[in-house]
Structure formats: C-alpha cells, structure tokens
Scaffold this active site. Sequence first.
Site, PDB file in Angstrom:
ATOM      1  N   GLU A 278       0.827  -1.219   0.000  1.00 47.50           N
ATOM      2  CA  GLU A 278       0.000   0.000   0.000  1.00 47.50           C
ATOM      3  C   GLU A 278       0.858   1.265   0.000  1.00 47.50           C
ATOM      4  OE1 GLU A 278      -2.209  -0.337   3.620  1.00 47.50           O
ATOM      5  OE2 GLU A 278      -3.518  -1.919   2.883  1.00 47.50           O
ATOM      6  N   ARG A 317       1.561  20.272   5.749  1.00 48.47           N
ATOM      7  CA  ARG A 317       2.626  19.452   6.341  1.00 48.47           C
ATOM      8  C   ARG A 317       3.637  20.242   7.189  1.00 48.47           C
ATOM      9  NH1 ARG A 317       5.888  16.520   4.406  1.00 48.47           N
ATOM     10  NH2 ARG A 317       5.486  14.680   5.665  1.00 48.47           N
ATOM     11  N   CYS A 347      -3.329  34.049   9.245  1.00 45.48           N
ATOM     12  CA  CYS A 347      -3.053  34.736  10.509  1.00 45.48           C
ATOM     13  C   CYS A 347      -2.632  33.771  11.609  1.00 45.48           C
ATOM     14  CB  CYS A 347      -4.283  35.519  10.934  1.00 45.48           C
ATOM     15  SG  CYS A 347      -4.871  36.553   9.606  1.00 45.48           S
ATOM     16  N   GLU A 348      -1.579  33.059  11.383  1.00 43.79           N
ATOM     17  CA  GLU A 348      -1.005  32.175  12.403  1.00 43.79           C
ATOM     18  C   GLU A 348       0.487  32.095  12.157  1.00 43.79           C
ATOM     19  OE1 GLU A 348      -2.456  28.374  13.345  1.00 43.79           O
ATOM     20  OE2 GLU A 348      -4.493  28.808  12.688  1.00 43.79           O
ATOM     21  N   TYR A 376       0.097  13.848   0.238  1.00 44.22           N
ATOM     22  CA  TYR A 376      -0.412  14.516   1.441  1.00 44.22           C
ATOM     23  C   TYR A 376      -0.328  16.037   1.297  1.00 44.22           C
ATOM     24  CZ  TYR A 376       0.191   9.728   2.910  1.00 44.22           C
ATOM     25  OH  TYR A 376       0.130   8.354   2.960  1.00 44.22           O
TER      26      TYR A 376
HETATM   27  N1  LLP Z   1      -1.674   2.061   4.333  1.00 42.72           N
HETATM   28  C1  LLP Z   1      -2.236   2.544   5.457  1.00 42.72           C
HETATM   29  C2  LLP Z   1      -3.147   1.699   6.219  1.00 42.72           C
HETATM   30  C3  LLP Z   1      -1.948   3.854   5.867  1.00 42.72           C
HETATM   31  O1  LLP Z   1      -2.518   4.334   6.970  1.00 42.72           O
HETATM   32  C4  LLP Z   1      -1.078   4.658   5.089  1.00 42.72           C
HETATM   33  C5  LLP Z   1      -0.759   6.027   5.489  1.00 42.72           C
HETATM   34  C6  LLP Z   1      -0.518   4.101   3.928  1.00 42.72           C
HETATM   35  C7  LLP Z   1      -0.835   2.798   3.583  1.00 42.72           C
HETATM   36  C8  LLP Z   1       0.412   4.874   3.030  1.00 42.72           C
HETATM   37  O2  LLP Z   1       1.597   5.205   3.640  1.00 42.72           O
HETATM   38  P1  LLP Z   1       2.767   5.869   2.782  1.00 42.72           P
HETATM   39  O3  LLP Z   1       3.280   4.832   1.798  1.00 42.72           O
HETATM   40  O4  LLP Z   1       2.219   7.024   2.070  1.00 42.72           O
HETATM   41  O5  LLP Z   1       3.780   6.238   3.789  1.00 42.72           O
HETATM   42  N2  LLP Z   1      -0.351  12.993   6.325  1.00 42.72           N
HETATM   43  C9  LLP Z   1       0.914  12.422   6.719  1.00 42.72           C
HETATM   44  C10 LLP Z   1       1.014  10.962   6.343  1.00 42.72           C
HETATM   45  C11 LLP Z   1      -0.079  10.110   6.908  1.00 42.72           C
HETATM   46  C12 LLP Z   1       0.022   8.662   6.522  1.00 42.72           C
HETATM   47  C13 LLP Z   1      -1.165   7.917   6.973  1.00 42.72           C
HETATM   48  N3  LLP Z   1      -1.223   6.557   6.540  1.00 42.72           N
HETATM   49  C14 LLP Z   1       2.056  13.239   6.114  1.00 42.72           C
HETATM   50  O6  LLP Z   1       1.798  14.231   5.450  1.00 42.72           O
HETATM   51  O7  LLP Z   1       3.224  12.928   6.344  1.00 42.72           O
END
Ligand code: LLP
Length: 422
Positions: A278, A317, A347-348, A376
Amino acid sequence: MTGFTDKNGVLYADDISLTEIAAVYGTPSYVYSASKIRANVRALQQAFLDTLPEHAQPLIAFACKANSNIAVLKLLQTLGLGIDIVSGGELKRAQAAGISAPKTVFSGVGKSDAEIISALKSGILQINVESAPEMEHIAVLAEKIGIKAPIALRLNPDEDAGTHAKITTGTKENKFGMLREEVEVLYRRAADHPWLEPQGLSLHIGSQLTTLEPFAAAFKKLADLAQWIKEQGLPLTTLDLGGGLGVVYNQEKAPCLKSYATLVRDIIHPLDTQIILEPGRMITGEAGLLLTRALYVKEGQHKSFVIVDSGMNDLARPAMYDAFHPIRMVENRDEPMKTYDIVGPICETGDTFAKGRHLPPAMPGDLLAIMVSGAYGYVMASNYNTRSLPAEILVDGDKHALIHERQSVEDILAQETIPDWL
Ligand code: LLP
C-alpha cells in the site's frame, strides 16, 4: 524530460516550464508530473520483478489518501495498480478511475455502515479489520445484505517505525490494528462465521520510513502469525504489508527498493500468499510540487520574509508535522543568496513553509516551487480563512491539463445557509 528538472535556471515539469504553467493556470496550484509518477511505479514494480517470480508479483494498491485526484488514479490504473481506500468517498474515486474492486482494499479504524455496505457490494478484494467490534459489525452487515465479507485482520506488531510521532501507527500505543493474541482469537472466530471470510493479515507501521529495519521486524511478526494461522489449518491467501516507504525531502536517504523487495521475498514470499503493498508517498510525493507566487518581500531588521500566495491551508505538512520541503525559485537568478523565512498569508505563526532558506534576492511576483508536495498535499488542504482550494495540474511530456479546477469562493458559500429565523 522526466519530473522536475532545471533548464538554464528555469524549473520545468517534464517539458513545460513552471512559468508557463503559472501563466496558464494561475497560483497557487499543485503540479504533478505524470512521467515521474510512472517512473516511481516502474521502479517499485521492477524491484519486485527482479526479486520475485512472475506469479508472485505483489498487488500494488496505491494508498489513495496520499493523492486522490481521479486523473492521477487513472494514470495509476493504466499502470496496473490497485488501490487502498479509507472511506466510501475514496471508493467512489477508485471507481471513477476505473480501478477494479478485486484490486481494492479498504483500511481504516472507523468504517461506517454505508461505507462497509458499499464496499461489500462493489466486490472488494478485502476489508482490513482493525478491531473486534468492527469485525462483529461487518458480519452483521454482511448477513443483512447477503454478501459474505472477505476480511483481513490488521496486526499491530508493536514495532516503532522510528518516524514522526503523528504518523507512527504500529505500536501498542496507537489506535491501529490488534495485538497478536487478539488476532488469533478473532481469526478463528471469523473462520467459523457464516458471513465472514478471513483471508489474511494486514499491517502498516507508519509513514516516511527511511530505514528498512522496522519493516523487517514487523514483517517477521506478521510472518510468524501467518505461519501459526496455516498450522491451525485456517485459510490464508493474502498478506498486506501496508505502505510507509520514505522519500527524500531533505538530507534523508530513501530506502533501497531492491532491499525492500528482498525483505519481502525472504520473509513473506515463503508463506505463498498473494502479497499486497500500500505505498502512497513514494509514488506521488516527489512527482508533485506546489507552485506559488511571492506577494510581498518583507525586509525586517531581524529577519526577511517572502510572503507567498499559498498558505498552510494549501499545504499543511510544515505546520502540522514541522515537515521540511525543499523550496526553490522557478526562475533562478545568478545573484548572491539571501536568507528568508517563507510564509503564507494566514493569521497564524504556524503558517510558515520554511525558515532560514537561501534564495536569490526575492521580488514580488517571483514564482516559487514547494517541492515534494505530490503526497499529502492537496488531499489535506482546507478552506481555512475562506481560502479557495488550489488548482491541480497534470503535465505529461509536452501535454498539460487542469485536472482539478480552482475552487471559487462562491463554491464555498453555496453550501452554507442562514436559517430563516435569524
Ligand atoms: N496504508 C495505510 C493503512 C496507511 O494508513 C497509510 C498512510 C498508507 C498505507 C500509506 O503510507 P505511505 O506509503 O504514504 O507512507 N499525512 C501524513 C502521512 C499520513 C500517513 C497515513 N497513513 C504526512 O503528510 O506525512
């Protein structure tokens, strides 16, 4: 050209300069490079082609939450990818992009009735179950609609991924998955249940991992449990290894894909199941940037600020995780660098993209690129300060297209009403 490259001091997305993109579509805009997305997918696919036999190639189920634009999803669909969704909304996006249900997995700790039912009706590959009450509830809904539910149980391996606390998911302090003892009990219960079809295990320990050790430790725990399931004579056809592969924002090193694939081969492949991955960030992160324009250059006595036309509502982020994003001028000037904080209009104080960055002397109207924003980024944007969501643009070689219109303030206000008793 692939991805974002410099041609004579000007930043290009594939074959189009970002100056041209800004002139056509305005700012702030997210810009994605289709060729870079393709290259990222192929690199992951190739690592596994080089490592595992053809029949054992993993299903790469892109984590839709990282970038859910339907044009991006369509591109991924053409490359053979499946999808990891976490909501009914993302299921609709997957369907709009033509990603088939047998390539779709559904993760998340809080799935609603409507979401579970629509996923089951779609013929989804599996629902990754995160708790005992969720499993019981899926069984009730499955019986109600007469569709046996294919499920995997999410193991919480209690392994620290060594990443930012807000994106660590695999320790017993986190809300995700279940510890082994509980999975054992539930797996057996599911196997005996007329409306549940337990087919495997899932796992995801965190995001932006830059070393492979946490993966290795978690995969071993998953494999041990999978072995136990097999020894019990229980069915086991899928193992979902989650995402988490990191990308380069600053000085970190992205994990070697060949070594990652080798881990999967050594630890997971012997269990002879379908392998699901994933990944999110590693597919689209470096393939996107946020294009923004300097509104003002504020030369303070103590500090100088470049105030740009995008804010923390467009890219959360840095404010949310203190995340580092490389920032460059779209048109570099060959002049001695100056030091700036690059900030948004909100405004932060948290509305700061970067501190103490070196740029050529900035002027109002300069275009800046906030790099590595393809994951993201847009998906976490909001209307804070009643700021419209930015546009999204896809570039592919010499082609470019608006894939998400800039939201208008009228769009925002249209969904609000003043009750007639006011
Ligand atoms: N599978 C599941 C169950 C997940 O919760 C996530 C990410 C992924 C796969 C994908 O993970 P990746 O390969 O993208 O690392 N908003 C945060 C990141 C949150 C990730 C949440 N879950 C950021 O901007 O760093």
